[in-house]
Design an enzyme around this catalytic site. Structure first.
Site, PDB file in Angstrom:
ATOM      1  N   LYS A 172       0.815  -1.221   0.000  1.00 35.68           N
ATOM      2  CA  LYS A 172       0.000   0.000   0.000  1.00 35.68           C
ATOM      3  C   LYS A 172       0.844   1.265   0.000  1.00 35.68           C
ATOM      4  CE  LYS A 172      -4.506  -1.332   1.750  1.00 35.68           C
ATOM      5  NZ  LYS A 172      -5.592  -0.941   2.647  1.00 35.68           N
ATOM      6  N   LYS A 222      -4.635  -9.966  -6.689  1.00 35.73           N
ATOM      7  CA  LYS A 222      -5.955 -10.208  -6.079  1.00 35.73           C
ATOM      8  C   LYS A 222      -6.956  -9.148  -6.546  1.00 35.73           C
ATOM      9  CE  LYS A 222      -5.468  -7.593  -1.912  1.00 35.73           C
ATOM     10  NZ  LYS A 222      -5.798  -7.308  -0.564  1.00 35.73           N
ATOM     11  N   LYS A 266     -10.203  -3.276  -4.307  1.00 34.94           N
ATOM     12  CA  LYS A 266     -10.992  -2.050  -4.423  1.00 34.94           C
ATOM     13  C   LYS A 266     -10.223  -0.972  -5.170  1.00 34.94           C
ATOM     14  CE  LYS A 266     -13.406  -2.530   0.010  1.00 34.94           C
ATOM     15  NZ  LYS A 266     -13.209  -2.328   1.457  1.00 34.94           N
TER      16      LYS A 266
HETATM   17  P1  AMP Z   1     -10.982  -4.758   2.572  1.00 35.46           P
HETATM   18  O1  AMP Z   1     -11.434  -4.588   1.166  1.00 35.46           O
HETATM   19  O2  AMP Z   1      -9.491  -4.672   2.648  1.00 35.46           O
HETATM   20  O3  AMP Z   1     -11.687  -3.932   3.575  1.00 35.46           O
HETATM   21  O4  AMP Z   1     -11.334  -6.258   2.930  1.00 35.46           O
HETATM   22  C1  AMP Z   1     -12.504  -6.675   3.593  1.00 35.46           C
HETATM   23  C2  AMP Z   1     -12.521  -8.181   3.672  1.00 35.46           C
HETATM   24  O5  AMP Z   1     -12.567  -8.747   2.357  1.00 35.46           O
HETATM   25  C3  AMP Z   1     -11.274  -8.781   4.338  1.00 35.46           C
HETATM   26  O6  AMP Z   1     -11.661  -9.898   5.113  1.00 35.46           O
HETATM   27  C4  AMP Z   1     -10.439  -9.233   3.178  1.00 35.46           C
HETATM   28  O7  AMP Z   1      -9.577 -10.294   3.499  1.00 35.46           O
HETATM   29  C5  AMP Z   1     -11.504  -9.676   2.187  1.00 35.46           C
HETATM   30  N1  AMP Z   1     -11.003  -9.573   0.809  1.00 35.46           N
HETATM   31  C6  AMP Z   1     -10.554  -8.447   0.188  1.00 35.46           C
HETATM   32  N2  AMP Z   1     -10.168  -8.720  -1.075  1.00 35.46           N
HETATM   33  C7  AMP Z   1     -10.371 -10.057  -1.258  1.00 35.46           C
HETATM   34  C8  AMP Z   1     -10.181 -10.952  -2.359  1.00 35.46           C
HETATM   35  N3  AMP Z   1      -9.700 -10.532  -3.533  1.00 35.46           N
HETATM   36  N4  AMP Z   1     -10.516 -12.256  -2.183  1.00 35.46           N
HETATM   37  C9  AMP Z   1     -11.020 -12.694  -1.001  1.00 35.46           C
HETATM   38  N5  AMP Z   1     -11.220 -11.913   0.070  1.00 35.46           N
HETATM   39  C10 AMP Z   1     -10.910 -10.602  -0.040  1.00 35.46           C
END
Ligand code: AMP
Ligand code: TRP
Length: 341
Positions: free
Chosen positions: A121, A205, A208
């Site tokens: 990041k 991966k 967002k």
């Molecule tokens: P965040 O978008 O970082 O707030 O992630 C929120 C939740 O979504 C966390 O538990 C992450 O581990 C999960 N997550 C985010 N991106 C992925 C992805 N590409 N595949 C699976 N889980 C994800």
């Protein structure tokens, strides 16, 4: 249900969080939110919108408010019952910040220097990253341990942060000589949706912040957009094989098969049994239909809820009061253990 490994005797409790940073996507749903829905029937659950984590990178205040409500809407639309599980935003319970400070003094620089997500990041110019981004894993540990949560459903990318949380719990318990004061929370990661990859690059991966909207399926996408993105997803010219082992060297194909399996609630092997020998001309439309079938009702309900912000705010206010009631005695004990007057 796996057991926390220590001899911790407290009640089982689930905590997890999602950052309100826009573009909620299929990875967030399959890796996290969908698991939350199932867990609420198994144990006490606390689901947080982690707005304090969001500001480790610049957020426009107006958008932050809207995105916080959007995550709350997504939680409810996906099937979390706000009467059962606790839904709230992190900044509404000040104990998160208080415990995070104490953990800033427990965690070691060396531990945080090893965090790969900071490196990703912060990018090339680490001198310009916020200090908050660096100590973010300590805040995440505080989120979890403020409630003495024992189980944490997350996607695969959070594994390292969960290990750090466990290290902080152990160091706190040892240094202050309070055996099993904090549990060592168990990550709940396994399952087909734990690591959803970008539709444009099987090595990255789904995220967002990917500048290409074609890389992800957003929870706000309409059926046409979903079908278009799956149609344009990068693949290879080979037909689907019979076994998952044969997919190992084909990350984009493997990703689409995994997404299908996760959406259908089956194993990748079952998907291959049904589609072996078929090309993507057949598989992609089937995947698009399935994705639309699963996601459309959630998207529609999200939109409806977002039209009623007062309702969402009421859920969050009530949720933060419930969260605070659990956190208050725990934080009081922590302060006593640390030696605060
Ligand atoms: P965040 O978008 O970082 O707030 O992630 C929120 C939740 O979504 C966390 O538990 C992450 O581990 C999960 N997550 C985010 N991106 C992925 C992805 N590409 N595949 C699976 N889980 C994800
Ligand atoms: N760090 C997580 C992410 O980026 C979000 C998060 C913050 C979280 N606090 C948490 C997840 C506590 C689980 C438990 O996805």
């Amino acid at each position: 249900m796996s057991e926390p490994t220590s001899a911790y005797k407290g009640p089982e409790r689930v905590f997890s969080g999602v950052q309100p940073t826009g573009n909620l996507h299929l990875g967030n749903y399959l890796g996290a939110i969908r698991k939350f829905v199932n867990l609420q029937h198994e144990m006490e659950c606390i689901f947080c919108v982690v707005d304090m984590h969001a500001i480790t990178m610049w957020q426009d205040p107006k958008e932050l408010r809207a995105q916080t409500l959007e995550i709350a809407a997504a939680y409810v639309a996906a099937g979390i019952d706000p009467e059962k599980a606790i839904i709230f935003n992190q900044s509404a319970v000040s104990g998160h910040a208080e415990l995070a400070w104490i953990f800033n003094c427990v965690a070691r620089m060396g531990w945080l220097n090893r965090m790969t997500q900071f490196k990703d990041k912060a990018g090339k110019d680490k001198e310009r990253a916020s200090v908050g981004l660096f100590v973010y894993p300590n805040l995440m540990a505080a989120d979890i341990l403020l409630y003495k949560a024992t189980h944490v459903p997350v996607g695969d990318d959070q594994k390292q942060h969960l290990e750090l949380t466990r290290d902080i719990a152990v160091k706190f318990n040892n240094e202050f000589d309070v055996e099993n004061f904090f549990p060592q929370p168990e990550p709940l990661i396994k399952g087909a949706g734990a690591r959803v990859m970008s539709l444009r690059d099987g090595a990255a991966k789904m995220s967002k912040s990917d500048p290409s909207d074609l890389s992800r399926i957003n929870l706000t996408d309409d059926p046409e957009a979903i079908a278009k993105k799956i149609k344009k997803a990068r693949t290879d010219p080979e037909p689907l094989p019979e076994t998952s082992d044969e997919l190992k060297a084909r990350p984009e194909a493997e990703n689409l098969v995994n997404i299908y399996a996760a959406l259908a609630g089956t194993a990748s092997e079952d998907v291959l049994t049904a589609y072996a020998g078929q090309g993507f001309g057949v598989f992609k439309p089937a995947l698009a239909d399935l994705a639309v079938e699963v996601l459309s009702p959630i998207t529609a309900e999200m939109r409806r809820l977002q039209g009623d912000p007062a309702f969402l705010e009421k859920i969050m206010t009530k949720g933060s009061e419930r969260a605070e009631r659990i956190a208050t005695p725990i934080l009081r004990d922590v302060k006593r253990v640390v030696g605060f007057l």
